[in-house]
Every structure is written in structure tokens, then in C-alpha cells.
Scaffold this motif. Structure first.
Motif, mmCIF file in Angstrom:
data_model
loop_
_atom_site.group_PDB
_atom_site.id
_atom_site.type_symbol
_atom_site.label_atom_id
_atom_site.label_comp_id
_atom_site.label_asym_id
_atom_site.label_seq_id
_atom_site.Cartn_x
_atom_site.Cartn_y
_atom_site.Cartn_z
ATOM 1 N N ASP A 33 34.357 44.840 51.034
ATOM 2 C CA ASP A 33 35.778 44.140 50.492
ATOM 3 C C ASP A 33 35.533 43.243 49.270
ATOM 4 O O ASP A 33 36.789 43.513 48.665
ATOM 5 N N THR A 34 34.746 42.550 49.201
ATOM 6 C CA THR A 34 34.659 41.508 48.079
ATOM 7 C C THR A 34 34.519 42.345 46.844
ATOM 8 O O THR A 34 35.093 41.988 45.803
ATOM 9 N N CYS A 35 33.462 43.227 46.648
ATOM 10 C CA CYS A 35 33.222 43.846 45.629
ATOM 11 C C CYS A 35 34.471 44.701 45.046
ATOM 12 O O CYS A 35 34.658 44.894 44.114
ATOM 13 N N ALA A 36 35.183 45.480 46.056
ATOM 14 C CA ALA A 36 36.245 46.340 45.927
ATOM 15 C C ALA A 36 37.421 45.451 45.322
ATOM 16 O O ALA A 36 37.931 45.538 44.349
ATOM 17 N N ALA A 37 37.730 44.207 46.010
ATOM 18 C CA ALA A 37 38.783 43.464 45.548
ATOM 19 C C ALA A 37 38.369 42.993 43.936
ATOM 20 O O ALA A 37 39.347 42.694 43.232
ATOM 21 N N THR A 38 37.325 42.373 43.732
ATOM 22 C CA THR A 38 36.732 42.093 42.437
ATOM 23 C C THR A 38 37.082 43.042 41.396
ATOM 24 O O THR A 38 37.468 42.843 40.229
ATOM 25 N N ALA A 39 36.547 44.277 41.669
ATOM 26 C CA ALA A 39 36.732 45.262 40.626
ATOM 27 C C ALA A 39 38.185 45.591 40.360
ATOM 28 O O ALA A 39 38.473 45.851 39.143
ATOM 29 N N ASP A 40 39.098 45.431 41.471
ATOM 30 C CA ASP A 40 40.230 45.402 41.380
ATOM 31 C C ASP A 40 41.003 44.432 40.399
ATOM 32 O O ASP A 40 41.765 44.660 39.306
ATOM 33 N N GLU A 41 40.615 43.098 40.697
ATOM 34 C CA GLU A 41 40.786 42.031 39.984
ATOM 35 C C GLU A 41 40.556 42.001 38.333
ATOM 36 O O GLU A 41 41.391 41.829 37.496
ATOM 37 N N TYR A 42 39.585 42.709 38.111
ATOM 38 C CA TYR A 42 38.951 42.709 36.850
ATOM 39 C C TYR A 42 39.307 44.176 36.270
ATOM 40 O O TYR A 42 38.683 44.642 34.980
ATOM 41 N N GLY A 43 40.272 44.759 36.514
ATOM 42 C CA GLY A 43 40.810 46.109 35.853
ATOM 43 C C GLY A 43 40.013 47.325 35.967
ATOM 44 O O GLY A 43 40.009 48.044 35.204
#
Length: 487
Positions: A450-460
Motif C-alpha cells: 500500500d505504501t509503494c502504491a500510494a507513493t507512486a500515485d503521489e508522484y504521478g
């Protein structure tokens, strides 16, 4: 891509292959002047830093590959938070805090004295004591240990547990050696290493070639030299003297939990899927075990000699008997199983059609050509059980084809996470049940996903788990380093 623009590689002038040039890293050169954009996918602010790191660490292609992959992601962080480029923070992350290289003399069963080289790279302690495995394999060199240690920094950060990054090993081949020879080698290795480790300093574990037997011999020698029972100095120990339940299974189980979460984002699961798993050591075996529990079917697995294909689905009990009890070769499977099983010598396991691929053997085992074959055969997800088993070309193929791709620094973090849980149990003089440990492991792996997925979303970059893992791990380490000053 040549090693550098404006200067020909010395290996090229001599008309011989250059591993450094093939890996697009100037390993065979000293410091070189480079032109703008000679490093594809690297933010221009990071180009001079990366160029300096590569030239400073000449002749280390595996390390270059690992650093380059992280740099391809963190340009977005530096663009959003320019302060990360201050105080040589990135340069400090790339430079190990300590590198230890030592001689390991030992005597074989015939009475002949042999000498190997041992390593321990204590890479980064911003989040906690150095933590990372010990690998015994003839391929081990400083480049490989540094790449593994560098990956370990971010992998350990992703777990959310208080552990830093390190790695160690020796160019010793345990295959074919007697228990006595293994014991003498491990005792000699630990005789040099013991003064550099401790439960608050550096906590090694196992890796390729180092299992419960080797950890036991090393722990015994540490106890003898230190004159104290310091259970937390090594993880992967036997249950009788401070080990953790589920540690043996943790890396394979954790990888499977991560990929299951990743599949879930597309409304899929392992249920009914055909899966190919490379390797047949602990990681591969327990990856297969957990996939089977999720309803998947294992079509093929391998060892260094070749691979087996079983159209009826791999009989995991037979694989365990061959590899864990007999310490035999996977080629025996076809003879013992009979109907429907085939052994193919050499490489080529990724030509076997599957829905999910789980590379779980060693670094750079899955090439661009292999990735193209997997995509052609309809693969929908790849989970790295080993450390950096996919080449950069393979990763690009998967990402361009829209294949779900779980990088090793995220997907195989279950092993080190459970090692940290073992440290926790040692510190409290406690021993958890298998169920409690696995439940905590599953929770950690879902959180990493979930952290990896959310971070990828945050950085476009939604769905880019490579970018998400690199950035999330980097930010956690960088913030801790900033808080602790220039050290």
C-alpha cells in the motif's frame, strides 16, 4: 549505450567484451567528463552525482545497476523537495559507512589449507543497526555485496521497522562440502567478523548458501569468542536457541502476499493461475507453498543445472524431499515423478507459458529476451523473490507492456521483516507462535504494498511499484539522516 560520450572505452579499443560497457556503467574508466543527457531517465540535477558515484566505484557493474535504478526514481523527489540535494545527502546514502574485507583461511577434510575472501558492508544505520544477510557463493565480490547492501537500505526502510542496511558474504562454495568443512569455514569467517557485529550494531542473517546449519556454526563461534549468549546478534537461528517461527518461510510467503495484493488492484488473485517460479531453495520452495495455498498451480521451477516442467502441476512435497532432505539436483524430479514431468538442462524456464512469474534464484537471471517471451505468452504479473533478478531491460519490457511488476526491494522484504521480528522476540526473551508471526508478516507486506502504491500515485506514476518503492524507502532514510546531521 557506450560507457561515456566523448571517450572510448579501453576495453572497446582492445576489441574485447566489456561487462561494464554492456551494463551501461563506466566501470572500466576513471573519472570522465560527460555530456548532458548521457544518462537516460536521470534528472539533470542528479547526473553529476551519479557520474561521480559510478567513477568512484569503478569495476562494480552490479552496484552501478542498483544505484542507477534508484536514481531513475528519485529525480521526482528532488524536483518536489530540492533540500534533499543539499549537504551531500544523496552522496552519503550511496557511500557505505564501513566496508570490511578479510581473509578466511580454513582446512578441508584432506588437510589442505584453503583461503577465501570475506566481506561485510555496513551501509547505512540511520534507521537502526545494520541488518542484512550473509551470502556464500563463488560469485561473491565487493560489487555484489555493495549492490545487495544498497538495496537492503531501502528494503529495510519499507518494512517500517527500526533496522538499517548492510550485507556480507564470502566467495566460498558450500556445495559438495562436508559438514566438518562447512563448520570450519563458518568458524574462521566468524572469528574475523565477530568484533564488527552485535545486536545494537550489526545483525547478519542467512542468504544464498547460508541456512540454519551455517547460522548455527557462526552463532556458536560468536558465543565462544564473545563469552556471552547474545541471541540477537544473528537471525535465522534454530528454534532451540532463539530463532523465530516462520523465518524460513518468510521471504517466499512475503513475496506471495505482496503479489496477491498487487493482483487484487486489478480484481485478480492467484486462484486458478499458472505460475513459474525460478530456483528451488528456501525462497522458491515457500513461494510455491503459499501460492498453492492461494489456489495457484506451479508449472515449473529450477536450479543452477536446469529446470523441470510438470503439466499436472509441480509436486512440492517431492521438490522438498529432493532439495531439503537429499540436497540433490532438481533433475531428479523428472525421474522420480515420471508421467508428465520433464527436465530441461540449462536456462529457458521463462519460455514456459504462465500467468504469473516469480524469479526467486539470483540477480539478473531474467533478461529482456526472457521478459519478451513472458509477455508474448500472456504473463500478467511478476514478483521478484530474489534480489534484482530482472535486468533493467526486462523491467522496461514489463512496464511498457502494462505487466504488474513487484521489485525485490519491496516484494522480498518479508525475510528481513521477520528477522526484525526475531530480534524483537530475542530482546523480550519471548517466542511467538507460527500463526502470530505469519499474521504480522502478512500485515507488514500489505503495508509495504500500500505504501509503494500510494507513493507512486503521489508522484504521478500510478501502478509503478519500482518508483513507489524507491521513493518511499529513500524518503524514510533521507529524513532520518537529515535529523541526525552530517555524519
Amino acid at each position: 549505450m557506450p560507457a561515456a560520450i566523448g571517450r572510448r572505452c579501453g576495453c572497446e579499443r582492445r576489441k574485447r567484451p566489456c561487462a561494464a560497457r554492456d551494463n551501461a556503467a563506466p566501470s572500466c574508466l576513471g573519472p570522465v567528463k560527460t555530456k548532458r543527457n548521457y544518462l537516460p531517465n536521470i534528472d539533470e540535477r542528479l547526473e553529476p552525482i551519479l557520474s561521480e558515484v559510478l567513477s568512484r566505484n569503478a569495476g562494480e557493474p552490479e552496484f552501478h545497476q542498483a544505484v542507477r535504478e534508484v536514481f531513475e526514481s528519485i529525480g521526482r523527489v528532488v524536483a518536489k523537495h530540492p533540500a534533499y540535494a543539499d549537504d551531500a545527502l544523496i552522496e552519503r546514502i550511496c557511500e557505505p559507512e564501513r566496508q570490511i574485507i578479510f581473509r578466511v583461511p580454513w582446512v578441508d577434510d584432506s588437510g589442505k589449507t584453503r583461503v577465501n575472501r570475506g566481506f561485510r558492508v555496513q551501509y547505512n544505520s540511520a534507521l537502526g543497526p545494520y541488518k542484512g544477510g550473509i551470502r556464500f557463493h563463488p560469485s561473491v565480490n565487493l560489487s555484489i555485496i555493495k549492490f545487495l547492501g544498497f538495496e537492503q537500505i531501502f528494503k529495510n526502510a519499507l518494512t517500517g521497522l527500526p533496522i538499517g542496511g548492510g550485507k556480507g558474504g564470502a566467495d566460498f562454495d558450500p556445495r559438495g562440502r562436508s559438514d566438518g568443512e562447512i563448520m570450519r569455514f563458518c568458524q574462521s569467517f566468524m572469528t574475523e567478523l565477530y568484533c564488527h557485529i552485535g545486536d545494537k550494531t550489526d545483525v547478519p542473517a542467512g542468504d544464498i548458501g547460508v541456512g540454519g546449519r551455517e547460522i548455527g556454526y557462526m552463532f556458536g563461534q560468536y558465543k565462544r569468542l564473545a563469552n556471552r549468549f547474545e541471541a540477537g546478534v544473528l537471525t535465522g537461528k534454530g528454534m532451540l536457541y532463539g530463532g523465530s517461527r516462520a523465518r524460513t518461510e518468510a521471504t517466499g510467503y512475503g513475496n506471495t502476499y505482496f503479489v496477491q495484493s498487487m493482483l487484487g488492484t486489478k480484481g485478480e488473485s492467484f486462484d486458478g493461475k499458472k505460475v513459474v517460479v525460478s530456483g528451488s531453495g528456501n525462497v522458491a520452495i515457500y513461494t510455491m507453498e503459499k501460492i498453492l495455498s492461494f489456489g495457484g498451480r506451479i508449472m515449473a521451477c529450477s536450479d543452477s543445472g536446469g529446470y523441470i516442467v510438470d503439466e499436472q502441476g509441480i509436486d512440492l512435497d517431492l521438490v522438498k524431499e529432493i532439495k531439503l532432505l537429499r540436497r540433490g539436483r532438481i533433475s531428479e524430479y523428472a525421474r522420480l515423478k515420471g508421467t508428465g514431468a520433464h527436465y530441461i538442462e540449462g536456462s529457458g524456464i521463462w519460455d514456459v507459458p504462465c500467468d504469473v512469474a516469480m524469479p526467486s534464484a539470483t540477480q539478473n537471471e531474467l533478461t529482456g529476451r526472457d521478459a519478451l517471451a513472458l509477455v508474448k505468452n500472456g504473463v500478467i504479473a511478476v514478483g521478484e523473490g530474489a534480489n534484482m533478478p530482472s535486468t533493467p531491460e526486462a523491467v522496461r519490457v514489463f512496464q511498457e507492456a502494462g505487466v504488474l511488476f513487484a521489485p525485490g526491494k519491496a516484494a522480498n522484504a518479508g525475510g528481513v521483516a521477520t528477522s526484525a521480528l526475531e530480534m524483537q522476540q530475542n530482546a523480550s526473551r519471548d517466542s511467538w507462535t507460527f500463526e502470530r508471526t505469519e499474521e504480522r508478516l502478512a500485515e507488514i507486506m500489505r503495508n509495504i504494498h500500500d505504501t509503494c502504491a500510494a507513493t507512486a500515485d503521489e508522484y504521478g506514476a500510478p501502478g509503478d511499484y519500482v518508483l513507489g518503492a524507491n521513493i518511499a524507502g529513500f524518503v524514510r532514510v533521507a529524513e532520518a539522516m537529515k535529523a541526525q546531521g552530517v555524519i
